[in-house]
Design a protein around this motif. Structure first.
Motif, short mmCIF file in Angstrom:
data_model
loop_
_atom_site.label_atom_id
_atom_site.label_comp_id
_atom_site.label_asym_id
_atom_site.label_seq_id
_atom_site.Cartn_x
_atom_site.Cartn_y
_atom_site.Cartn_z
N ASN A 44 1.02 -1.00 -0.09
CA ASN A 44 0.07 0.00 -0.14
C ASN A 44 0.80 1.24 -0.04
O ASN A 44 0.05 2.57 0.15
N TYR A 45 2.40 0.95 -0.04
CA TYR A 45 2.94 2.65 -0.21
C TYR A 45 2.80 2.93 -1.65
O TYR A 45 2.64 2.75 -2.36
N LYS A 46 3.14 3.98 -1.52
CA LYS A 46 2.92 5.35 -2.98
C LYS A 46 4.29 4.42 -3.11
O LYS A 46 4.66 5.06 -4.75
N ASN A 47 5.40 5.93 -2.58
CA ASN A 47 6.12 5.30 -3.37
C ASN A 47 7.57 3.86 -2.36
O ASN A 47 7.62 4.14 -2.03
N ILE A 96 8.22 10.48 4.28
CA ILE A 96 8.52 8.98 4.69
C ILE A 96 7.21 8.40 4.86
O ILE A 96 7.22 7.40 5.74
N LYS A 97 5.72 8.75 5.54
CA LYS A 97 4.46 8.08 5.17
C LYS A 97 4.12 7.39 3.96
O LYS A 97 3.30 6.29 4.85
N ASP A 98 4.97 7.61 2.88
CA ASP A 98 3.96 7.51 1.62
C ASP A 98 5.26 6.10 1.14
O ASP A 98 5.23 6.05 0.08
N GLY A 112 28.65 0.88 0.46
CA GLY A 112 28.26 2.11 0.00
C GLY A 112 26.84 1.96 0.30
O GLY A 112 25.99 3.05 0.62
N ALA A 113 26.02 0.53 -0.82
CA ALA A 113 24.50 1.06 0.38
C ALA A 113 24.05 0.63 1.95
O ALA A 113 22.97 1.49 1.85
N LEU A 114 24.92 0.52 2.66
CA LEU A 114 24.47 0.61 4.30
C LEU A 114 24.90 1.93 4.60
O LEU A 114 23.85 2.35 4.63
N GLU A 115 25.84 2.67 3.98
CA GLU A 115 25.77 3.78 4.40
C GLU A 115 24.44 5.40 3.34
O GLU A 115 23.92 5.67 4.29
N SER A 116 23.93 4.71 2.11
CA SER A 116 22.69 5.39 1.56
C SER A 116 21.38 4.95 3.18
O SER A 116 20.64 5.41 2.87
N LEU A 117 21.51 3.75 2.80
CA LEU A 117 20.68 3.33 4.37
C LEU A 117 20.62 4.06 5.61
O LEU A 117 19.27 4.32 5.23
N PHE A 118 21.59 3.92 6.10
CA PHE A 118 21.80 4.84 7.63
C PHE A 118 21.08 5.99 7.07
O PHE A 118 20.85 6.49 8.01
N PHE A 119 20.93 7.23 5.34
CA PHE A 119 20.74 8.35 5.31
C PHE A 119 19.13 8.24 5.45
O PHE A 119 18.83 9.47 6.15
N PHE A 120 18.65 6.64 5.19
CA PHE A 120 16.76 6.64 5.30
C PHE A 120 16.61 6.47 6.83
O PHE A 120 15.10 5.62 7.39
N ASN A 121 17.22 6.85 7.59
CA ASN A 121 16.71 6.44 9.03
C ASN A 121 15.60 6.46 9.18
O ASN A 121 15.34 4.73 10.21
N GLU A 122 14.82 7.62 9.13
CA GLU A 122 13.31 7.31 9.93
C GLU A 122 12.28 6.68 9.32
O GLU A 122 11.30 6.84 9.43
N TYR A 123 12.45 6.13 7.83
CA TYR A 123 11.74 5.39 6.97
C TYR A 123 10.97 3.74 7.06
O TYR A 123 12.70 3.35 7.85
N LYS A 124 10.53 3.03 6.69
CA LYS A 124 10.17 1.86 6.83
C LYS A 124 10.79 1.18 6.07
O LYS A 124 11.31 1.69 4.76
N LYS A 125 12.05 -0.21 6.44
CA LYS A 125 12.45 -1.10 5.69
C LYS A 125 11.63 -2.59 5.60
O LYS A 125 11.53 -3.14 6.47
#
Length: 388
Positions: A44-47, A96-98, A112-125
């Motif tokens: 149900n996410y949009k993005n 974030i909510k979508d 490098g991917a782990l570094e990018s992942l931590f940039f989006f700390n507040e997002y559902k994963k």
């Protein structure tokens, strides 16, 4: 259906080469119902932000670029770099909510991917990885959902949760993609099939000193395959001083720059052209009457009136191929009947087999990538040497 034709090349018998090792991409048997079940909670996410490199994104990118339609009201962003300005741009476009962040890494230690992942700390994963390693341990500590990565190299993992999971979330018909893939799996294990023919063509050309491949792709919707094909051929075949370099470009745009290299540069380049026979929609030019007598090259604009644009696209490809034929440049032409989920699945497996046979013909391992690993190790050492 995929059709293959050669120009300026006489193919000798193309027997299937013997390979004594394991072939995990052939043995892969995805459970589509299980993939749908695993990913349905995130539908149900949009993005969707997909973080990963190489085989972690190239198959999905091929599916998404080929099959997304205006009726799909969702977005996908593939993050392949930790470039700060780009990451901020991605974050600004994905509330974030979508938004769901999906990180994909078989090894789980893609720095490098782990570094990018931590940039989006507040997002559902959601994480797709092997059930061991850094990313798996991290997911357990953080409470992130983990979907298991199959034990097959990333560049050959498109027919699994790696490619099919994100494709399902973006409303693509993964069951039909898999039907096409299964059909291709049967066809390309037979003697004298088109995948081994193309692999033999590429091998013969390399033996003759043609180490560069010009690959114009005459469809905007197949542009994603350029990244996948480049990765497959470079990472699987280019070892021990063997292999070829692919210049995969969008056409007919490529005719306005890379045709000069193809025809005017060093005589070590062959052609592999990709086209689509039928479009889903037709479009014809309606030229104003008062413009029809305007000069155009050695004729007038009136020759364009009523012209079908899909036919014009074919003329663009045929013009370059005929030029290559006149110049005695060896050429392979790959034509899809139409872009559908079924044909996209076929094309995926076709190139997997072309790659596999190409490696076997050169007596190199199709499934390792030693130089890729060395570069990753050096970049991690550089990080450790700089104290914060």
């Amino acid at each position: 259906m995929i059709n293959l034709k050669f120009y300026n090349y006489n193919l000798s018998e193309a027997k299937t080469p013997e390979f004594k090792g394991e072939t995990p991409f052939i043995n892969l048997s995805p459970n589509i119902k299980e993939i749908i079940k695993d990913f349905s909670p995130y539908k149900n996410y949009k993005n969707y932000i997909i973080i990963g490199n190489g085989g972690s994104n190239t198959s999905f990118d091929s599916f998404w670029t080929a099959l997304r339609s205006a009726s799909i009201n969702k977005s996908a962003t593939i993050v392949t770099s930790m470039e700060p300005d780009y990451l901020y741009q991605v974050k600004s476009k994905n509330p974030i909510k979508d938004t769901l962040v999906i990180m994909i890494s078989k090894s789980g230690d893609n720095v490098g991917a782990l570094e990018s992942l931590f940039f989006f700390n507040e997002y559902k994963k959601v994480i797709i990885t092997s059930k061991k390693g850094t990313l798996f341990e991290l997911s357990n500590k953080m409470g992130w959902s983990v979907i298991e990565h199959p034990q097959v190299g990333g560049r050959f993992s498109g027919r699994s949760a790696v490619g099919y999971g994100p494709a399902f979330l973006l409303d693509l018909d993964i069951a039909e993609i898999e039907e096409g893939a299964k059909n291709a799996l049967q066809n390309y294990q037979k003697d004298n099939n088109d995948a081994i023919k193309l692999a033999k063509f590429l091998y013969d050309q390399e033996v003759n000193g043609n180490v560069d491949i010009f690959m114009p792709i005459y469809s905007h919707f197949l542009e994603g395959f350029s990244h996948l094909i480049t990765q497959l051929i470079h990472e699987s075949v280019a070892k021990n001083g063997k292999g070829q370099t692919i210049l995969a470009v969008t056409a007919p745009e490529s005719q306005h720059h890379s045709n000069q290299r193809f025809f005017g540069g060093p005589k070590n380049m062959i052609g592999v052209f990709m086209t689509v026979r039928d479009s889903h929609q037709s479009a014809k030019i309606n030229l104003p009457k008062n413009c029809q007598d305007v000069a155009l090259r050695d004729g007038k604009l009136d020759i364009l009136d009523g012209r079908d644009l899909n036919e014009s696209l074919k003329f663009e490809a045929q013009g370059t191929m005929k030029n290559a034929e006149e110049e005695k440049i060896p050429l392979a032409h790959i034509e899809l009947d139409k872009i559908t989920p079924f044909s996209v699945g076929e094309l995926l497996v076709f190139w997997q087999f072309v790659t596999f046979y190409s490696a076997v013909l050169r007596d190199v391992n199709p499934f390792d990538q030693p130089q890729v690993e060395r570069s990753k190790n050096i970049s991690f050492t550089l990080r450790k040497e700089v104290k914060l």
